[in-house]
Design a protein around this motif. Sequence first.
Motif, PDB file in Angstrom:
ATOM      1  N   LEU A 215      -4.969   4.802   2.558  1.00  0.00           N
ATOM      2  CA  LEU A 215      -4.108   3.767   1.996  1.00  0.00           C
ATOM      3  C   LEU A 215      -4.646   3.352   0.639  1.00  0.00           C
TER       4      LEU A 215
ATOM      5  N   LYS B  70     -10.241  -8.184  -1.855  1.00  0.00           N
ATOM      6  CA  LYS B  70      -9.574  -6.889  -1.721  1.00  0.00           C
ATOM      7  C   LYS B  70     -10.113  -6.131  -0.516  1.00  0.00           C
TER       8      LYS B  70
ATOM      9  N   PHE C  74      -0.826  -6.679  -5.082  1.00  0.00           N
ATOM     10  CA  PHE C  74      -0.866  -7.744  -4.094  1.00  0.00           C
ATOM     11  C   PHE C  74      -0.511  -9.071  -4.746  1.00  0.00           C
TER      12      PHE C  74
ATOM     13  N   TYR D  94      -1.053 -13.372  -4.168  1.00  0.00           N
ATOM     14  CA  TYR D  94      -1.797 -14.401  -3.450  1.00  0.00           C
ATOM     15  C   TYR D  94      -1.063 -15.734  -3.432  1.00  0.00           C
TER      16      TYR D  94
ATOM     17  N   GLU E 137      -1.214  -9.414  -8.627  1.00  0.00           N
ATOM     18  CA  GLU E 137      -2.349  -8.735  -9.223  1.00  0.00           C
ATOM     19  C   GLU E 137      -2.192  -7.239  -9.003  1.00  0.00           C
TER      20      GLU E 137
ATOM     21  N   GLU F 138      -5.019 -17.107   4.546  1.00  0.00           N
ATOM     22  CA  GLU F 138      -5.884 -17.494   3.445  1.00  0.00           C
ATOM     23  C   GLU F 138      -7.363 -17.294   3.762  1.00  0.00           C
TER      24      GLU F 138
ATOM     25  N   ASP G  42      -5.022  -0.647  -7.140  1.00  0.00           N
ATOM     26  CA  ASP G  42      -5.666   0.550  -7.682  1.00  0.00           C
ATOM     27  C   ASP G  42      -4.702   1.523  -8.354  1.00  0.00           C
TER      28      ASP G  42
ATOM     29  N   ARG H  41      -1.565 -11.438   4.980  1.00  0.00           N
ATOM     30  CA  ARG H  41      -2.833 -11.957   5.496  1.00  0.00           C
ATOM     31  C   ARG H  41      -2.914 -13.443   5.193  1.00  0.00           C
TER      32      ARG H  41
ATOM     33  N   PHE I 166       0.414  -5.456   9.340  1.00  0.00           N
ATOM     34  CA  PHE I 166       1.233  -4.449   8.665  1.00  0.00           C
ATOM     35  C   PHE I 166       2.647  -4.381   9.222  1.00  0.00           C
ATOM     36  N   GLY I 167       3.581  -4.043   8.352  1.00  0.00           N
ATOM     37  CA  GLY I 167       4.895  -3.614   8.776  1.00  0.00           C
ATOM     38  C   GLY I 167       4.850  -2.165   9.232  1.00  0.00           C
TER      39      GLY I 167
ATOM     40  N   TYR J 168      -8.694  -0.037  12.087  1.00  0.00           N
ATOM     41  CA  TYR J 168      -7.271  -0.097  12.394  1.00  0.00           C
ATOM     42  C   TYR J 168      -6.852   1.224  13.023  1.00  0.00           C
TER      43      TYR J 168
ATOM     44  N   LEU K  34      -0.133  -0.093  10.808  1.00  0.00           N
ATOM     45  CA  LEU K  34      -1.505  -0.151  11.296  1.00  0.00           C
ATOM     46  C   LEU K  34      -1.713  -1.394  12.163  1.00  0.00           C
TER      47      LEU K  34
ATOM     48  N   LEU L 252      -5.476  -7.940   8.025  1.00  0.00           N
ATOM     49  CA  LEU L 252      -4.157  -7.596   7.514  1.00  0.00           C
ATOM     50  C   LEU L 252      -3.208  -7.341   8.675  1.00  0.00           C
TER      51      LEU L 252
ATOM     52  N   TYR M 172       0.840  -1.180   0.000  1.00  0.00           N
ATOM     53  CA  TYR M 172       0.000   0.000   0.000  1.00  0.00           C
ATOM     54  C   TYR M 172       0.885   1.242   0.000  1.00  0.00           C
TER      55      TYR M 172
ATOM     56  N   PHE N 208      -9.576   0.871   2.127  1.00  0.00           N
ATOM     57  CA  PHE N 208      -9.473   1.706   3.321  1.00  0.00           C
ATOM     58  C   PHE N 208     -10.121   3.064   3.110  1.00  0.00           C
TER      59      PHE N 208
ATOM     60  N   LEU O 126       3.574   0.906   2.841  1.00  0.00           N
ATOM     61  CA  LEU O 126       3.248  -0.085   3.867  1.00  0.00           C
ATOM     62  C   LEU O 126       3.069  -1.455   3.233  1.00  0.00           C
TER      63      LEU O 126
END
Lengths: 113, 114
Positions: free
Chosen positions: A43, B101, A48, A50, A56, A96, A59, A94, A104-105, B36, B44, A102, A35, B104, A90
């Motif tokens: 965000l 998907k 992403f 899978y 994939e 399956e 946005d 996640r 996050f780092g 979050y 987050l 999610l 993100y 946010f 970021l």
Amino acid sequence: DVKVTQSSRYLVKRTGEKVFLECVQDMDHENMFWYRQDPGLGLRLIYFSYDVKMKEKGDIPEGYSVSREKKERFSLILESASTNQTSMYLCASRGEAYNSPLHFGNGTRLTVT
Amino acid sequence: AQSVTQPDIHITVSEGASLELRCNYSYGATPYLFWYVQSPGQGLQLLLKYFSGDTLVQGIKGFEAEFKRSQSSFNLRKPSVHWSDAAEYFCAVGVEVGYQKVTFGTGTKLQVIP
């Protein structure tokens, strides 16, 4: 606890450079995400993955690519950095299950000059 | 496609006061909803989530949220705010189709004054 580690906290690069942002997760998660976070925009999903070698577009994929050669590692690549890619990036992973949250780092703040 | 709206960009509350952060979503079916929190310089952290069942969900740090299908809302509440709650809060919606998907909202920044 799930741990998502982003290799750099802060990064400063010059316009036109190729930039690699690395992310590693330790929970054997199938899904990983990149993100971009900008003030007032929240965000936005860049890419992403899978599964290994699967990806994939999200946005806002333009100007970015990704690589997932191993399950635990997901790299974001800026082929030719531009100033409008200055942002907070970021990484998240996640499991399956569809109801998995999610994880996050701590983010990489990238400045392109 | 799903979307999330957080109408309040910035909210200031006094320590000890109650808090409600608004979140509205748009999605044709039952969504999966998350809140979050992001402390300065951090990633987050999940506060709570809703998938089905009881529409009032409890989360960490004393937060709760209520899913109201008729209003397409999932507002976050806390009865008494602590100074350590100052952070940015993000509402998110997930869907059980395709690649699941998660989208946010733009976030609400919470300031807590003594």
